[in-house]
Design a protein around this motif. Structure first.
Motif, PDB file in Angstrom:
ATOM      1  N   VAL A 239      26.706  30.187  84.929  1.00 34.92           N
ATOM      2  CA  VAL A 239      26.094  30.585  83.658  1.00 34.92           C
ATOM      3  C   VAL A 239      25.170  31.780  83.883  1.00 34.92           C
ATOM      4  O   VAL A 239      25.196  32.765  83.124  1.00 34.92           O
ATOM      5  N   MET A 240      24.363  31.716  84.923  1.00 38.67           N
ATOM      6  CA  MET A 240      23.436  32.808  85.211  1.00 38.67           C
ATOM      7  C   MET A 240      24.167  34.084  85.593  1.00 38.67           C
ATOM      8  O   MET A 240      23.717  35.195  85.265  1.00 38.67           O
ATOM      9  N   GLU A 241      25.292  33.966  86.272  1.00 34.64           N
ATOM     10  CA  GLU A 241      26.079  35.152  86.596  1.00 34.64           C
ATOM     11  C   GLU A 241      26.602  35.806  85.324  1.00 34.64           C
ATOM     12  O   GLU A 241      26.622  37.040  85.205  1.00 34.64           O
ATOM     13  N   GLN A 242      27.029  34.975  84.367  1.00 34.27           N
ATOM     14  CA  GLN A 242      27.464  35.522  83.084  1.00 34.27           C
ATOM     15  C   GLN A 242      26.304  36.209  82.362  1.00 34.27           C
ATOM     16  O   GLN A 242      26.477  37.262  81.750  1.00 34.27           O
ATOM     17  N   MET A 243      25.150  35.608  82.427  1.00 38.76           N
ATOM     18  CA  MET A 243      23.973  36.197  81.788  1.00 38.76           C
ATOM     19  C   MET A 243      23.625  37.542  82.431  1.00 38.76           C
ATOM     20  O   MET A 243      23.317  38.521  81.731  1.00 38.76           O
ATOM     21  N   LYS A 244      23.674  37.619  83.747  1.00 35.48           N
ATOM     22  CA  LYS A 244      23.367  38.877  84.423  1.00 35.48           C
ATOM     23  C   LYS A 244      24.402  39.943  84.094  1.00 35.48           C
ATOM     24  O   LYS A 244      24.075  41.131  83.972  1.00 35.48           O
ATOM     25  N   GLY A 245      25.663  39.509  83.923  1.00 33.78           N
ATOM     26  CA  GLY A 245      26.698  40.459  83.552  1.00 33.78           C
ATOM     27  C   GLY A 245      26.459  41.049  82.163  1.00 33.78           C
ATOM     28  O   GLY A 245      26.828  42.202  81.903  1.00 33.78           O
ATOM     29  N   GLU A 246      25.831  40.285  81.277  1.00 35.87           N
ATOM     30  CA  GLU A 246      25.596  40.749  79.908  1.00 35.87           C
ATOM     31  C   GLU A 246      24.231  41.406  79.717  1.00 35.87           C
ATOM     32  O   GLU A 246      24.088  42.339  78.926  1.00 35.87           O
ATOM     33  N   PHE A 247      23.221  40.906  80.454  1.00 32.65           N
ATOM     34  CA  PHE A 247      21.847  41.381  80.227  1.00 32.65           C
ATOM     35  C   PHE A 247      21.235  42.079  81.438  1.00 32.65           C
ATOM     36  O   PHE A 247      20.085  42.518  81.362  1.00 32.65           O
ATOM     37  N   GLY A 248      21.974  42.167  82.517  1.00 33.77           N
ATOM     38  CA  GLY A 248      21.459  42.849  83.694  1.00 33.77           C
ATOM     39  C   GLY A 248      20.285  42.113  84.321  1.00 33.77           C
ATOM     40  O   GLY A 248      20.184  40.887  84.276  1.00 33.77           O
ATOM     41  N   ASP A 249      19.348  42.890  84.872  1.00 36.47           N
ATOM     42  CA  ASP A 249      18.202  42.286  85.567  1.00 36.47           C
ATOM     43  C   ASP A 249      17.282  41.523  84.618  1.00 36.47           C
ATOM     44  O   ASP A 249      16.491  40.677  85.056  1.00 36.47           O
ATOM     45  N   ASP A 250      17.366  41.810  83.318  1.00 34.73           N
ATOM     46  CA  ASP A 250      16.513  41.095  82.358  1.00 34.73           C
ATOM     47  C   ASP A 250      16.809  39.600  82.334  1.00 34.73           C
ATOM     48  O   ASP A 250      15.956  38.804  81.915  1.00 34.73           O
ATOM     49  N   ALA A 262       6.480  41.258  75.423  1.00 37.98           N
ATOM     50  CA  ALA A 262       6.856  42.647  75.142  1.00 37.98           C
ATOM     51  C   ALA A 262       8.256  42.772  74.557  1.00 37.98           C
ATOM     52  O   ALA A 262       8.567  43.764  73.881  1.00 37.98           O
ATOM     53  N   HIS A 263       9.103  41.778  74.818  1.00 41.39           N
ATOM     54  CA  HIS A 263      10.500  41.857  74.361  1.00 41.39           C
ATOM     55  C   HIS A 263      10.922  40.556  73.669  1.00 41.39           C
ATOM     56  O   HIS A 263      11.879  39.897  74.105  1.00 41.39           O
ATOM     57  N   PRO A 264      10.248  40.144  72.603  1.00 46.03           N
ATOM     58  CA  PRO A 264      10.581  38.862  71.965  1.00 46.03           C
ATOM     59  C   PRO A 264      11.999  38.820  71.394  1.00 46.03           C
ATOM     60  O   PRO A 264      12.665  37.788  71.467  1.00 46.03           O
ATOM     61  N   ASP A 265      12.447  39.925  70.848  1.00 42.32           N
ATOM     62  CA  ASP A 265      13.794  39.964  70.262  1.00 42.32           C
ATOM     63  C   ASP A 265      14.851  39.735  71.342  1.00 42.32           C
ATOM     64  O   ASP A 265      15.758  38.900  71.191  1.00 42.32           O
ATOM     65  N   LEU A 266      14.750  40.478  72.433  1.00 44.50           N
ATOM     66  CA  LEU A 266      15.708  40.355  73.523  1.00 44.50           C
ATOM     67  C   LEU A 266      15.618  38.972  74.166  1.00 44.50           C
ATOM     68  O   LEU A 266      16.643  38.350  74.485  1.00 44.50           O
ATOM     69  N   TYR A 267      14.401  38.477  74.342  1.00 41.59           N
ATOM     70  CA  TYR A 267      14.237  37.157  74.947  1.00 41.59           C
ATOM     71  C   TYR A 267      14.948  36.090  74.115  1.00 41.59           C
ATOM     72  O   TYR A 267      15.649  35.231  74.664  1.00 41.59           O
ATOM     73  N   CYS A 268      14.769  36.142  72.797  1.00 35.57           N
ATOM     74  CA  CYS A 268      15.413  35.139  71.942  1.00 35.57           C
ATOM     75  C   CYS A 268      16.930  35.262  72.007  1.00 35.57           C
ATOM     76  O   CYS A 268      17.630  34.246  72.021  1.00 35.57           O
ATOM     77  N   ASP A 269      17.424  36.481  72.045  1.00 34.78           N
ATOM     78  CA  ASP A 269      18.868  36.682  72.178  1.00 34.78           C
ATOM     79  C   ASP A 269      19.376  36.043  73.464  1.00 34.78           C
ATOM     80  O   ASP A 269      20.452  35.428  73.491  1.00 34.78           O
ATOM     81  N   MET A 270      18.611  36.184  74.530  1.00 33.71           N
ATOM     82  CA  MET A 270      19.039  35.643  75.816  1.00 33.71           C
ATOM     83  C   MET A 270      19.027  34.116  75.815  1.00 33.71           C
ATOM     84  O   MET A 270      19.946  33.479  76.338  1.00 33.71           O
ATOM     85  N   VAL A 271      17.993  33.540  75.221  1.00 38.56           N
ATOM     86  CA  VAL A 271      17.930  32.072  75.141  1.00 38.56           C
ATOM     87  C   VAL A 271      19.098  31.531  74.324  1.00 38.56           C
ATOM     88  O   VAL A 271      19.765  30.565  74.722  1.00 38.56           O
ATOM     89  N   LEU A 272      19.346  32.154  73.188  1.00 36.85           N
ATOM     90  CA  LEU A 272      20.439  31.706  72.325  1.00 36.85           C
ATOM     91  C   LEU A 272      21.786  31.864  73.016  1.00 36.85           C
ATOM     92  O   LEU A 272      22.661  30.998  72.903  1.00 36.85           O
ATOM     93  N   ARG A 273      21.951  32.963  73.736  1.00 34.39           N
ATOM     94  CA  ARG A 273      23.211  33.195  74.437  1.00 34.39           C
ATOM     95  C   ARG A 273      23.399  32.194  75.579  1.00 34.39           C
ATOM     96  O   ARG A 273      24.497  31.664  75.777  1.00 34.39           O
ATOM     97  N   LYS A 274      22.325  31.912  76.302  1.00 36.97           N
ATOM     98  CA  LYS A 274      22.439  30.951  77.412  1.00 36.97           C
ATOM     99  C   LYS A 274      22.837  29.571  76.886  1.00 36.97           C
ATOM    100  O   LYS A 274      23.702  28.897  77.458  1.00 36.97           O
ATOM    101  N   MET A 275      22.225  29.160  75.784  1.00 35.80           N
ATOM    102  CA  MET A 275      22.575  27.862  75.207  1.00 35.80           C
ATOM    103  C   MET A 275      24.026  27.868  74.744  1.00 35.80           C
ATOM    104  O   MET A 275      24.738  26.873  74.892  1.00 35.80           O
ATOM    105  N   GLN A 276      24.465  29.000  74.198  1.00 34.10           N
ATOM    106  CA  GLN A 276      25.858  29.087  73.757  1.00 34.10           C
ATOM    107  C   GLN A 276      26.812  28.962  74.944  1.00 34.10           C
ATOM    108  O   GLN A 276      27.833  28.262  74.871  1.00 34.10           O
ATOM    109  N   LEU A 277      26.496  29.640  76.037  1.00 38.54           N
ATOM    110  CA  LEU A 277      27.351  29.578  77.224  1.00 38.54           C
ATOM    111  C   LEU A 277      27.419  28.154  77.769  1.00 38.54           C
ATOM    112  O   LEU A 277      28.489  27.695  78.206  1.00 38.54           O
ATOM    113  N   ILE A 278      26.292  27.459  77.769  1.00 42.75           N
ATOM    114  CA  ILE A 278      26.295  26.079  78.253  1.00 42.75           C
ATOM    115  C   ILE A 278      27.120  25.196  77.325  1.00 42.75           C
ATOM    116  O   ILE A 278      27.895  24.346  77.784  1.00 42.75           O
ATOM    117  N   LEU A 279      26.953  25.399  76.030  1.00 46.68           N
ATOM    118  CA  LEU A 279      27.685  24.583  75.057  1.00 46.68           C
ATOM    119  C   LEU A 279      29.197  24.807  75.140  1.00 46.68           C
ATOM    120  O   LEU A 279      29.979  23.945  74.713  1.00 46.68           O
TER     121      LEU A 279
END
Length: 299
Positions: A239-250, A262-279
């Motif tokens: 899952v984390m490898e997929q996240m790094k492929g989509e969001f890089g070092d972030d 500093a990046h609430p919008d991006l952070y929320c996108d990442m949380v939502l995406r991670k939950m989606q990948l797990i689901l």
């Protein structure tokens, strides 16, 4: 009214009884007038003895007084004349409160204290349930380790919906939902959810408590497929490898508070995406991963 007196069931029942007595006493003159009219009409054009009239009057008075007593004891009437009973009905109608009261008395005491504090400050009970939603979320998080896989998936779907609504309103609220700040109003305590969303939230809390209770009792009926810890760790790395492929070092910066702020919008996108990948994983793996992720054991 003190913060907790509204939850004293015996006192509420006793108050309801005395209020019923009061209703009958207050309406007794009305019952007497009605009884007198009925006796007068029933004996029209007749000349009964005084004793007979008195007996008829007392009979009808007793009938009307008994009817008044019976009506005053109806739940719908009691809820109107006794505010404490009305509060009881509202509490029982909330599935989250009822489940916590049933499965976790110690947690119920915390909920009652929080509700009592809100109501004592003049907040209506319905609004008080909204204002203590952060407490419900905290209590659920403490029990996620005991729920079955399906319930973990259910809670994840609910939280994704909640976070999406928060993000649409203000990305900072999404961050505050996951990382509350002392002294700053918790977004869940605000009326940000629709009525349907709030209903779903309360039902989900109830489902978590029911499942966690069964898990704590090692309920033999539960049939979750076993997932090895090594397989769990391997899948999360994917899952984390997929996240790094989509969001890089972030993808690995989410634990940094300054970066989140500093990046609430991006952070929320990442949380939502991670939950989606797990689901998207197989149900048993998804449920097992979510139990750990939603509790904060992995991030």
């Amino acid at each position: 009214m003190s913060g907790n007196s509204m939850f004293a069931i015996p006192a509420g029942q006793q108050a309801g009884l005395w209020l019923s007595y009061a209703v009958v006493l207050l309406l007794l003159p009305v019952c007497a007038v009605i009884a007198g009219v009925v006796v007068g009409v029933s004996n029209r054009d007749q000349s009964p003895e005084d004793g007979s009239l008195v007996r008829q009057f007392l009979l009808f008075l007793a009938i009307f007084a008994a009817a008044t007593w019976g009506i005053s004891r109806l739940p719908s009437v009691q809820s109107r004349i006794n505010p404490e009973i009305k509060v009881r009905e509202q509490l029982s109608a909330n599935p989250a409160y009822e489940a916590i009261r049933k499965y976790a008395p110690s947690d119920a005491a915390k909920v009652q204290a929080a509700l009592g504090s809100e109501v004592g400050s003049g907040v209506k009970l319905g609004d008080a349930f909204v204002r203590i939603r952060p407490l419900f979320a905290t209590l659920v998080r403490e029990r996620l380790g005991f729920v079955d896989q399906a319930t973990a998936v259910m809670w994840a779907h609910l939280m994704r919906d909640v976070l999406q609504q928060m993000k649409a309103s203000d990305p900072q609220k999404c961050v505050r939902t996951l990382y509350p700040v002392r002294g700053v109003p918790h977004p869940l305590s605000e009326p940000v959810l629709s009525d349907a969303g709030n209903t779903a939230f309360m039902k989900a809390v109830a489902d978590v408590y029911a499942s966690a209770s069964a898990g704590m009792r090692n309920d033999p009926v539960r049939s979750d497929p076993h997932v090895e810890l090594q397989a769990l760790q391997t899948e999360y790395r994917l899952v984390m490898e997929q996240m790094k492929g989509e969001f890089g070092d972030d993808a690995v910066r989410t634990k940094d508070p300054q970066w989140r702020e500093a990046h609430p919008d991006l952070y929320c996108d990442m949380v939502l995406r991670k939950m989606q990948l797990i689901l998207q994983r197989e149900a048993a793996m998804a449920g097992s991963l979510l139990r750990e992720y939603l509790r904060g054991d992995i991030s």
